[in-house]
Design a protein around this motif. Structure first.
Motif: not given
Length: 448
Positions: A177-182, A202-203, A207-209, A286-288
Motif C-alpha cells: 500500500d505504501r508504494v502504491g501497488l493496491l 524495486a519499490a 520500502e522493505q529495506g 520480514s526480509r522480503g
C-alpha cells in the motif's frame, strides 16, 4: 509449508498411516518401489458396504481430511470408510498403478489431475457415470472449465476435481500500500507487463529495506517450472508433447519468460540463490515484501502475523494464466466391480465436494463452484482474493510422464535454476528444456 502434500518445497514426509493395511511390508514399499509386487492386493474391506479410499494427505491437509471424513461418517446417510494414507510422490503413483493393473485397487483414490494422462489411457481407471453423479447433485456446470476440461479422456470423465491449488503471490499489504501497488479495494492492482513487475519489486525492496520479491528454487524439483509454466501460458504459447513426435514449443516466447525470471531475480533487488525453505524463512522473518509460492503455504505465511495479502499470479505477458494442479477423485480399475459399491463411490465423491468448505481453510480453492459462491467463502481472507485463479488454471502439458512430482518437472526446473544463478543463459536453458522434453517423448510408456 505445513503439510508438504505435493512435494512442494522438498521431499514429502511420511504422514499418519492410521488405517494403513500393509504393515511393515507396505511401509518399506513406500520408499522402495521395487517391492510393490507384494502391495498390489490390499486386504478386502471389513464388510460389503465399506468403501476403501486411498489418499496422500498428511500434516495439515490430513487433519482437514479427517474432519471432512468425520462429517460424512455420521448421520443417517453416513459412509463406512476404510482410509489408507500413503506417502506422496512417485511411490504413491506406482502403488496406485500396480493396484489398478492387478484389479485389486480401492473403490476411490486421490490423483493429481496433471497425472491423469498416465492412468486413463492405459486402462488403469474407470470413467465416472455422469448421470449417477447428477443424481447426487454434481454436474459439469459446477466446475470451472479450465479444470473440468482436464478431467476427461477420449470422451469420458475419469476424474472429479476436489480443488484447484495454484501458484500465487503472497505479499505484505502495508508495504504494498505504501508504494502504491493496491487498488481501491485494497487488493493487488494489475502490473500489466514484466517491466512493471520489475519496477514494483524495486519499490517493494526499497520500502522493505531488504528484498522485494522472494522465490526459492535452488535444489528444488518444481519451483522454476511452476513459475515458468504460468508465465509461458500468459504469452499465448503452448508446450506440446505429442506422442511419437517432437516437442512443439515457442522457443522465443520461452526465452522471453526465462529472461524475465533472471532479470527479476538479479541477486541485488531480489535474491537469486535461495532454496525453498530459505525463501519461506526470509518472508516469515520480514526480509522480503512478496513471495512467489503455492497457496498451500497459507498456514505458514499466516503464522507470521504480517498484514497478509494474496492474489492470483499477476498477468504480465497479456493472457491471464496461472500454473496450478488439482486434487481429484478417481475410480481405479477393479477386476470385478461391485455395482452397489460403485454407486456408493459416486455418492461419496459428490458428498465430499459439497463439504469442501472445510478444505478451503488450508488455502485450496474448492473445485465445486457452489462452495465458492457461498457467502461464507467470500469472508475467507485471503482465500477469496485468489479464487479467480481457478478460472485461468494451467496444468502441465498432458503426457504420461508429466504432472506433479514427475521427473518432467524436475528436468524442466534444473536448467532454469541454473540460469537464475548465472550458470547458463536463458537460451541455453530453454534449449536444454526442449532437448529433455524430446528425450522423454522417446521413452516408452511403461503402462501403455
Amino acid at each position: 509449508m505445513s503439510f508438504d502434500h505435493s512435494g512442494h518445497g522438498g521431499r514429502a514426509r511420511l504422514g499418519r498411516r492410521g488405517f494403513l493395511r500393509w504393515g511393515l511390508a507396505g511401509a518399506g514399499a513406500a520408499v522402495a518401489p521395487g517391492l510393490l509386487a507384494g502391495c498390489a492386493s490390499p486386504a478386502a474391506p471389513s464388510d460389503s458396504s465399506t468403501l476403501r479410499v486411498w489418499d496422500l494427505f498428511s500434516g495439515g491437509d490430513g487433519v482437514l481430511m479427517d474432519e471432512m471424513l468425520a462429517a460424512v461418517g455420521s448421520g443417517p446417510d453416513a459412509f463406512s470408510i476404510d482410509r489408507t494414507i500413503l506417502e506422496w510422490g512417485p511411490s504413491y503413483y506406482t502403488k496406485l498403478a500396480m493396484a489398478a493393473a492387478g484389479g485389486r485397487a480401492p473403490e476411490v483414490a486421490v490423483l493429481h489431475l496433471s497425472r491423469l494422462a498416465a492412468y486413463a489411457p492405459g486402462g488403469l481407471l474407470d470413467p465416472f457415470d455422469l448421470d449417477l453423479l447428477a443424481e447426487f447433485g454434481v454436474t459439469e456446470q459446477h466446475f470451472a472449465p479450465a479444470v473440468w476440461e482436464r478431467a476427461g479422456w477420449d470422451g469420458e470423465i475419469y476424474a472429479i476435481p476436489l480443488d484447484t491449488h495454484p501458484f500465487i503471490v503472497f505479499y505484505d499489504k502495508e508495504i504494498a500500500d505504501r508504494v502504491g501497488l493496491l487498488d481501491s479495494d485494497g487488493e493487488l492492482a494489475p502490473f500489466g507487463s514484466p517491466e512493471a513487475m520489475i519496477e514494483a519489486s524495486a519499490a517493494l525492496a526499497a520500502e522493505q529495506g531488504g528484498s522485494g520479491v522472494l522465490f526459492g528454487h535452488v535444489a528444488d524439483q518444481a519451483q522454476c517450472w511452476r513459475l515458468f509454466n504460468g508465465l509461458y501460458a500468459q504469452t499465448g504459447a503452448t508446450w506440446e508433447l505429442p506422442d511419437g513426435g517432437e516437442p512443439r514449443v515457442d522457443f522465443d516466447a520461452a526465452v522471453r519468460v526465462v529472461t524475465f525470471m533472471t532479470e527479476l531475480f538479479d541477486g541485488r533487488t531480489n535474491p537469486n540463490s535461495l532454496d525453498y525453505f530459505g525463501a519461506m524463512a526470509a518472508f516469515q522473518g520480514s526480509r522480503g515484501a512478496m513471495i512467489f509460492c503455492g497457496e498451500w503455504e497459507l498456514p505458514n505465511v499466516r503464522s507470521t502475523g504480517r498484514p497478509m495479502g494474496a492474489a492470483p499470479f499477476p498477468n504480465l505477458f497479456g493472457q491471464p494464466a496461472v500454473h496450478a494442479d488439482s486434487h481429484a477423485y478417481v475410480l481405479p480399475r477393479q477386476e470385478r466391480v461391485d455395482q452397489a459399491r460403485r454407486r456408493e463411490a459416486h455418492r461419496f465423491v459428490a458428498t465430499m465436494l459439497k463439504n469442501s468448505y472445510t478444505w478451503a481453510s488450508a488455502g485450496h480453492i474448492p473445485a465445486y463452484q457452489p462452495v465458492i459462491a457461498d457467502e461464507r467463502y467470500a469472508d475467507l481472507d485471503p482465500q477469496a482474493s485468489y479464487a479467480d485463479a481457478a478460472e485461468v488454471a494451467v496444468l502441465d502439458p498432458p503426457s504420461w510422464f508429466t504432472g506433479s512430482g514427475s521427473n518432467f518437472q524436475n528436468q524442466m526446473t534444473q536448467p532454469m535454476s541454473s540460469a537464475l544463478i548465472g550458470d547458463m543463459s536463458p537460451e541455453q536453458a530453454v534449449q536444454q528444456m526442449v532437448d529433455q522434453s524430446a528425450a522423454m517423448i522417446d521413452q516408452p510408456n511403461p503402462v501403455a
